[in-house]
Design an enzyme around this catalytic site. Structure first.
Site, PDB file in Angstrom:
ATOM      1  N   ASP A  98      46.164  31.625  15.044  1.00 16.39           N
ATOM      2  CA  ASP A  98      45.754  31.953  16.406  1.00 16.39           C
ATOM      3  C   ASP A  98      45.099  33.342  16.406  1.00 16.39           C
ATOM      4  O   ASP A  98      45.270  34.128  15.471  1.00 16.39           O
ATOM      5  CB  ASP A  98      47.000  31.936  17.302  1.00 16.39           C
ATOM      6  N   ASP A 113      51.611  33.051  18.684  1.00 19.48           N
ATOM      7  CA  ASP A 113      52.409  33.972  19.492  1.00 19.48           C
ATOM      8  C   ASP A 113      52.832  33.417  20.844  1.00 19.48           C
ATOM      9  O   ASP A 113      53.517  34.114  21.602  1.00 19.48           O
ATOM     10  CB  ASP A 113      51.626  35.264  19.737  1.00 19.48           C
ATOM     11  N   ASN A 161      51.280  27.794  23.792  1.00 13.99           N
ATOM     12  CA  ASN A 161      50.198  26.887  23.403  1.00 13.99           C
ATOM     13  C   ASN A 161      50.020  26.814  21.889  1.00 13.99           C
ATOM     14  O   ASN A 161      49.196  26.040  21.402  1.00 13.99           O
ATOM     15  CB  ASN A 161      48.882  27.284  24.081  1.00 13.99           C
TER      16      ASN A 161
END
Length: 267
Positions: free
Chosen positions: A5, A213, A216
């Site tokens: 991410d 983190d 999602n």
């Protein structure tokens, strides 16, 4: 294969990648380990970071709704039907007047007010530039959008999250942070993108690593062979994963990568 991410994970709170993290990623690239950027961002918010890293690899945009290959050509696209997207946009604007709702399709970011404070904030973070207008102005009949992004105060976003799930079926709705709500087609997920790329590269799932983190990222974290929640992740996210690394302001991705043993990939 490593899946990472971006916001709150790879980049710090000043939106920068640390030199040490960049160096480690380049080391992996040199021994044939693909490092895949996975984000709810649009392509123009991801590709400059990939160029900064000095690597070539597919990228996952819109949380899996659009995957681009090493040449930045689309290889997988899943979207919300144009008419359904217009209905959702109208629902938000009619009932949640203090929430900013904008749409994304391929390389276009569409907003009916490009001067909205939330649009300006997102533009400063991602360096992407919105186009002013409505979905119907840009998306052809029988077309689709990849994502709707709703931005607003945390309480309003939490309420909107529940309302969308009650009023619209077949959607994937996630809070990427307290003030952001990401809306994609129900078939879209980061874990789906992971599985697609593992199949394309013929890499077994147990040979994958992921970093994230927030909520999602959960499906991606839970599907990979090894996963790390960032130190700045919510407590609920940390509780569901085996490994927790440092936060994004203290090189959490680098710390996690340093804990692993990688061997050269000669595929």
């Amino acid at each position: 294969m490593v899946f990472c991410d971006i916001d709150g994970t790879l980049i710090d709170s000043t939106n920068r990648i640390s030199p040490g993290t960049r160096q480690k990623i380049q080391e992996l690239y040199r021994i044939g380990i693909p490092f895949i950027l996975v984000s709810a961002r649009m392509p123009s918010g991801i590709l400059p970071l990939q160029r900064e890293l000095g690597i070539k690899a597919p990228i996952v945009c819109y949380s899996g709704a659009l995957i681009l290959n090493e040449r930045a050509d689309p290889v997988r696209t899943v979207g919300i039907d144009r008419e359904k997207a217009i209905l959702i946009d109208d629902f938000v604007k009619r009932n949640w007047k203090h929430v900013c709702c904008s749409a994304y399709c391929h390389h276009d970011w569409i907003s009916d007010n490009i001067h909205d404070k939330w649009i300006l904030q997102e533009q400063s973070i991602t360096a992407s530039v919105p186009k002013e207008g409505r979905i119907s102005d840009f998306i052809p009949q029988n077309g689709h959008i990849h994502k709707l992004l709703c931005m607003g105060e945390a309480g309003a976003i939490a309420d909107l999250n529940n309302a969308l799930k009650e009023n619209f079926a077949g959607l994937s709705v996630y809070r990427s942070k307290d003030t952001y709500l990401e809306i994609m087609d129900g078939a879209v997920s980061k874990s789906g993108a992971v599985k697609y790329l593992c199949k394309a590269y013929d890499i077994p799932m147990e040979a994958t690593v992921s970093f994230g983190d927030n909520f999602n990222d959960m499906d991606m974290l839970l599907v990979t062979g090894t996963c790390f929640a960032m130190g700045n992740a919510p407590a609920e996210v940390k509780r569901q994963v085996r490994n927790v690394t440092a936060d994004n302001d203290h090189e959490g991705v680098l710390a996690g990568l340093e804990r692993l043993n990688f061997t050269e990939n000669r595929r």
